[in-house]
Design a protein around this motif. Structure first.
Motif, mmCIF file in Angstrom:
data_model
loop_
_atom_site.group_PDB
_atom_site.id
_atom_site.type_symbol
_atom_site.label_atom_id
_atom_site.label_comp_id
_atom_site.label_asym_id
_atom_site.label_seq_id
_atom_site.Cartn_x
_atom_site.Cartn_y
_atom_site.Cartn_z
ATOM 1 N N ALA A 43 -32.722 63.198 27.391
ATOM 2 C CA ALA A 43 -33.217 63.486 26.033
ATOM 3 C C ALA A 43 -34.710 63.217 25.894
ATOM 4 O O ALA A 43 -35.322 63.633 24.907
ATOM 5 C CB ALA A 43 -32.425 62.676 25.012
ATOM 6 N N SER A 44 -35.317 62.536 26.878
ATOM 7 C CA SER A 44 -36.765 62.270 26.768
ATOM 8 C C SER A 44 -37.589 63.339 27.512
ATOM 9 O O SER A 44 -38.817 63.304 27.494
ATOM 10 C CB SER A 44 -37.091 60.886 27.336
ATOM 11 N N ALA A 45 -36.919 64.283 28.170
ATOM 12 C CA ALA A 45 -37.656 65.315 28.920
ATOM 13 C C ALA A 45 -38.395 66.237 27.938
ATOM 14 O O ALA A 45 -37.897 66.494 26.837
ATOM 15 C CB ALA A 45 -36.679 66.121 29.769
ATOM 16 N N PRO A 46 -39.585 66.723 28.342
ATOM 17 C CA PRO A 46 -40.374 67.526 27.414
ATOM 18 C C PRO A 46 -39.684 68.820 26.969
ATOM 19 O O PRO A 46 -39.943 69.302 25.868
ATOM 20 C CB PRO A 46 -41.655 67.852 28.205
ATOM 21 N N ASP A 47 -38.795 69.349 27.825
ATOM 22 C CA ASP A 47 -38.156 70.620 27.438
ATOM 23 C C ASP A 47 -36.817 70.419 26.711
ATOM 24 O O ASP A 47 -36.101 71.365 26.443
ATOM 25 C CB ASP A 47 -37.972 71.520 28.670
ATOM 26 N N PHE A 48 -36.498 69.141 26.391
ATOM 27 C CA PHE A 48 -35.206 68.881 25.718
ATOM 28 C C PHE A 48 -35.267 69.273 24.239
ATOM 29 O O PHE A 48 -36.258 69.032 23.555
ATOM 30 C CB PHE A 48 -34.832 67.396 25.825
ATOM 31 N N LEU A 49 -34.212 69.906 23.766
ATOM 32 C CA LEU A 49 -34.091 70.246 22.345
ATOM 33 C C LEU A 49 -32.824 69.571 21.816
ATOM 34 O O LEU A 49 -31.749 69.731 22.412
ATOM 35 C CB LEU A 49 -33.948 71.759 22.148
ATOM 36 N N ASP A 50 -32.957 68.814 20.716
ATOM 37 C CA ASP A 50 -31.728 68.261 20.133
ATOM 38 C C ASP A 50 -31.008 69.381 19.366
ATOM 39 O O ASP A 50 -31.512 70.517 19.281
ATOM 40 C CB ASP A 50 -32.027 67.037 19.261
ATOM 41 N N ALA A 51 -29.856 69.032 18.816
ATOM 42 C CA ALA A 51 -29.021 70.082 18.205
ATOM 43 C C ALA A 51 -29.802 70.851 17.140
ATOM 44 O O ALA A 51 -29.720 72.081 17.059
ATOM 45 C CB ALA A 51 -27.772 69.455 17.608
ATOM 46 N N ARG B 173 -40.286 87.738 30.012
ATOM 47 C CA ARG B 173 -40.177 86.396 30.589
ATOM 48 C C ARG B 173 -40.012 85.378 29.467
ATOM 49 O O ARG B 173 -40.909 84.572 29.180
ATOM 50 C CB ARG B 173 -41.405 86.097 31.445
ATOM 51 N N THR B 174 -38.839 85.409 28.863
ATOM 52 C CA THR B 174 -38.584 84.584 27.684
ATOM 53 C C THR B 174 -37.998 83.228 28.042
ATOM 54 O O THR B 174 -37.803 82.391 27.164
ATOM 55 C CB THR B 174 -37.597 85.316 26.756
ATOM 56 N N GLY B 175 -37.699 83.013 29.325
ATOM 57 C CA GLY B 175 -37.127 81.729 29.725
ATOM 58 C C GLY B 175 -35.645 81.633 29.432
ATOM 59 O O GLY B 175 -35.004 82.611 29.044
ATOM 60 N N GLU B 176 -35.128 80.422 29.648
ATOM 61 C CA GLU B 176 -33.674 80.256 29.533
ATOM 62 C C GLU B 176 -33.334 78.952 28.818
ATOM 63 O O GLU B 176 -33.890 77.898 29.129
ATOM 64 C CB GLU B 176 -33.059 80.250 30.940
ATOM 65 N N LEU B 177 -32.413 79.051 27.877
ATOM 66 C CA LEU B 177 -31.871 77.852 27.229
ATOM 67 C C LEU B 177 -30.617 77.437 27.987
ATOM 68 O O LEU B 177 -29.752 78.272 28.256
ATOM 69 C CB LEU B 177 -31.473 78.147 25.785
ATOM 70 N N SER B 178 -30.534 76.132 28.332
ATOM 71 C CA SER B 178 -29.264 75.591 28.831
ATOM 72 C C SER B 178 -28.697 74.780 27.696
ATOM 73 O O SER B 178 -29.396 73.899 27.177
ATOM 74 C CB SER B 178 -29.487 74.639 29.999
ATOM 75 N N VAL B 179 -27.461 75.046 27.318
ATOM 76 C CA VAL B 179 -26.947 74.373 26.132
ATOM 77 C C VAL B 179 -25.691 73.565 26.448
ATOM 78 O O VAL B 179 -24.837 74.004 27.224
ATOM 79 C CB VAL B 179 -26.663 75.387 24.994
ATOM 80 N N ALA B 180 -25.604 72.387 25.841
ATOM 81 C CA ALA B 180 -24.400 71.557 25.956
ATOM 82 C C ALA B 180 -23.535 71.830 24.735
ATOM 83 O O ALA B 180 -24.027 71.827 23.601
ATOM 84 C CB ALA B 180 -24.781 70.085 26.003
ATOM 85 N N THR B 181 -22.238 72.060 24.983
ATOM 86 C CA THR B 181 -21.322 72.275 23.862
ATOM 87 C C THR B 181 -20.218 71.211 23.853
ATOM 88 O O THR B 181 -19.323 71.265 23.025
ATOM 89 C CB THR B 181 -20.684 73.681 23.934
ATOM 90 N N ARG B 182 -20.284 70.276 24.796
ATOM 91 C CA ARG B 182 -19.319 69.169 24.821
ATOM 92 C C ARG B 182 -20.113 67.876 24.992
ATOM 93 O O ARG B 182 -21.149 67.873 25.678
ATOM 94 C CB ARG B 182 -18.350 69.308 26.000
ATOM 95 N N THR B 183 -19.565 66.789 24.429
ATOM 96 C CA THR B 183 -20.317 65.523 24.455
ATOM 97 C C THR B 183 -20.636 65.094 25.877
ATOM 98 O O THR B 183 -21.749 64.653 26.159
ATOM 99 C CB THR B 183 -19.486 64.413 23.766
ATOM 100 N N HIS B 184 -19.666 65.224 26.788
ATOM 101 C CA HIS B 184 -19.946 64.768 28.153
ATOM 102 C C HIS B 184 -21.006 65.642 28.829
ATOM 103 O O HIS B 184 -21.702 65.182 29.728
ATOM 104 C CB HIS B 184 -18.674 64.671 29.005
ATOM 105 N N GLU B 185 -21.146 66.889 28.392
ATOM 106 C CA GLU B 185 -22.225 67.721 28.962
ATOM 107 C C GLU B 185 -23.576 67.234 28.448
ATOM 108 O O GLU B 185 -24.551 67.168 29.198
ATOM 109 C CB GLU B 185 -22.033 69.190 28.561
ATOM 110 N N LEU B 186 -23.609 66.879 27.179
ATOM 111 C CA LEU B 186 -24.876 66.422 26.592
ATOM 112 C C LEU B 186 -25.380 65.174 27.319
ATOM 113 O O LEU B 186 -26.587 65.002 27.530
ATOM 114 C CB LEU B 186 -24.676 66.126 25.096
ATOM 115 N N ALA B 187 -24.437 64.334 27.734
ATOM 116 C CA ALA B 187 -24.812 63.087 28.413
ATOM 117 C C ALA B 187 -25.564 63.351 29.721
ATOM 118 O O ALA B 187 -26.272 62.487 30.224
ATOM 119 C CB ALA B 187 -23.553 62.270 28.684
ATOM 120 N N GLU B 188 -25.410 64.546 30.266
ATOM 121 C CA GLU B 188 -26.089 64.877 31.534
ATOM 122 C C GLU B 188 -27.565 65.226 31.325
ATOM 123 O O GLU B 188 -28.324 65.306 32.275
ATOM 124 C CB GLU B 188 -25.416 66.087 32.190
ATOM 125 N N TYR B 189 -27.954 65.477 30.082
ATOM 126 C CA TYR B 189 -29.346 65.870 29.806
ATOM 127 C C TYR B 189 -30.206 64.623 29.596
ATOM 128 O O TYR B 189 -29.737 63.619 29.083
ATOM 129 C CB TYR B 189 -29.428 66.741 28.543
#
Ligand SMILES: Cc1cc2nc3c(=O)[nH]c(=O)nc-3n(C[C@H](O)[C@H](O)[C@H](O)COP(=O)(O)OP(=O)(O)OC[C@H]3O[C@@H](n4cnc5c(N)ncnc54)[C@H](O)[C@@H]3O)c2cc1C
Length: 459
Positions: free
Chosen positions: A153-161, A135-151
């Motif tokens: 960034a203040s959420a506790p599970d957010f990871l910057d690049a 049960r290692t969990g799942e990373l959701s990753v943005a690889t395009r700028t417009h995808e990143l905008a959907e996250y």
């Protein structure tokens, strides 16, 4: 780095054209086919996760019940033995789909999904099923700028690049999230074989290579007709997923969509060190055409997704099982994601069909005055949800309302797809529009209209 076309092709062309999971030691021999007429209190059609969970839990609920499971091919031979092994708590193909469709019910669906995943873990433990459950969990990753905008960034599970690349090092990552509890990774074939063995130990009879050709009403039950004999059953559970449904009323509710996977050779310690990934999460990127990828027990990378291919007329043919153009695209995107792994080869390649419906998650129902129940339409996220689906099927056949059967999500069915040629035209336009939206970051008018009516096409 981008490898040229020849080098890319060389990375996958010698791969075995078989699902890695089914090509490993421990695959049970096929059980004999049905041999003449018989009876059963409960007949289950389909030996993937939905059918296997239905069989095992039917016995857990009532050990005396006489249960027969029938598969037209092999146990786990279809999607169940071909998937990415992401066992997600989500019952709704992700949070946003669930929240949009059932805003009032979402928290309950979320809780039920987590309970379902906990119970899968408990079953694996209880029956000692060796399926590499982590049960290692799942990373959701943005690889395009417009995808990143959907996250957020203040959420506790957010990871910057930087934080993300400290987990798994890809130069394509811009940021993402790590859901630590909502996903476990499993070896799907081993889970299915283990469920089948546990069901048999509890007294379930299993027959393979026995396609069911039709269901007919009898005075007090249903005749399950095959070329090898007829099963007269009091109740029938249908767990046939993307295959032609045995109930005419379901003909237009799902379309079979092909999804393809490459599996690498095991990584050397140096290759693994070059990408990190010591927490072994499952990973999905955020495009409409998304990849899912993960490590196996022997440190291969399973790399799947991206294309979702529909063939005119809802066809499922053996020649659709492989698609060179998709393998080439997958290999290209793999080495773009992990340029450090140049020189690595793929050992296996395969495809499988998923049961896409217009709401992207399972739906349920009954027929023949409640004697037949079904669960289908998982749309590419059925590894965990199939256990919930099996519970719903047993609840529906039991006839007594439960928390599950009272859910709007369970009581309502999605809108059907149109007949051909409209299904093909609609899916082709939607696929084109989704690809374009990935490039531009904008959903065109067609997609916005579909969004407005809660319709779409996904894998
Ligand atoms: C490539 C790929 C990757 C995927 N990755 C993931 C993932 O990582 N996570 C996730 O949650 N989901 C994933 N999925 C989806 C997941 O695999 C399915 O939702 C799940 O396995 C569905 O199980 P099932 O038992 O309903 O269907 P299936 O596994 O398709 O089983 C249906 C069975 O019914 C049998 N059958 C059909 N018709 C008849 C008939 N008339 N008579 C007798 N038998 C019949 C078939 O032989 C088959 O064995 C993926 C799917 C694919 C194809």
């Amino acid at each position: 780095m981008t490898l040229d076309d020849r080098a890319l092709r060389a990375s996958w062309s010698a791969a075995r054209p078989d699902p890695f999971w089914l090509d490993q030691a421990g695959r049970p021999d096929a059980r004999p086919a049905l041999d003449g007429d018989t009876t059963a209190e409960l007949a289950i059609v389909g030996g993937g996760f939905t059918g296997l969970w239905t069989a095992l839990m039917a016995k857990e609920r009532d050990p005396e019940r006489d249960v027969l499971l029938i598969d037209g091919g092999r146990i786990a031979g279809a999607a169940t033995g071909r998937n990415g092994g992401f066992c997600s708590a989500s019952l709704t193909h992700g949070e946003s789909n669930g929240r949009e469709r059932w805003p009032d019910e979402y928290e309950q669906l979320h809780r039920l999904g987590l309970e379902n995943l906990d119970e899968i873990a408990a079953t694996v433990e209880r029956y000692g099923i060796d399926c590499g459950f982590e049960r290692t969990g799942e990373l959701s990753v943005a690889t395009r700028t417009h995808e990143l905008a959907e996250y957020d960034a203040s959420a506790p599970d957010f990871l910057d690049a930087r934080a993300l690349r400290a987990e798994v090092d890809s130069p394509t990552y811009l940021g993402g999230t790590w859901d630590r509890t909502g996903t476990a990774l499993i070896d799907p074939a081993r889970l299915a074989w283990g469920l089948a063995a546990a069901a048999e130990a509890a007294g379930v009879r299993i027959v393979e290579h026995t396609p069911v050709t039709r269901l007919t009403r009898t005075t007090d039950g249903v005749a399950v007709v095959t070329d090898r004999g007829t099963v007269t059953a009091q109740r029938v559970a249908l767990a046939t997923n993307a295959f032609a449904p045995l109930l005419a009323g379901l003909r237009f509710h799902t379309v079979p969509v092909w999804d393809y996977v490459l599996m690498t050779e095991p990584l050397s310690p140096a290759q693994l060190e070059a990408i990190g990934w010591s927490n072994r999460q499952g990973i999905a990127d955020s495009g409409n055409q998304f990849h899912y990828y993960r490590l196996t027990a022997d440190n291969r990378i399973l790399w799947g997704g991206y294309d979702a291919i529909y063939h005119f007329g809802r066809r499922i043919k053996p020649e659709h099982e492989h698609r060179d153009a998709t393998y080439q695209a997958l290999a290209h995107n793999f080495f773009t994601t992990f340029p450090q792994l140049e020189g690595l080869h793929f050992s296996h390649r395969w495809g499988g069909v998923i049961d896409t419906c217009t709401r992207f998650c399972a739906f349920f129902g009954t027929s023949h005055r409640g004697r037949i129940a079904y669960a289908t339409g998982y749309t590419g996220l059925g590894v965990g949800a199939s256990r919930f689906g099996a519970n719903v099927v047993l609840d529906l056949l039991g006839g007594t309302p439960t928390e599950r059967t009272r859910l709007t999500m369970v009581r309502r069915r999605p809108l059907p797809f149109p007949p051909e040629p409209f299904a093909w035209i609609g899916i082709t336009i939607t696929t084109w529009a989704l690809k374009r939206a990935d490039r531009t970051g904008r959903r065109n008018l067609w997609l916005r209209v579909l969004d407005r009516f809660g319709l779409g096409f996904d894998s």
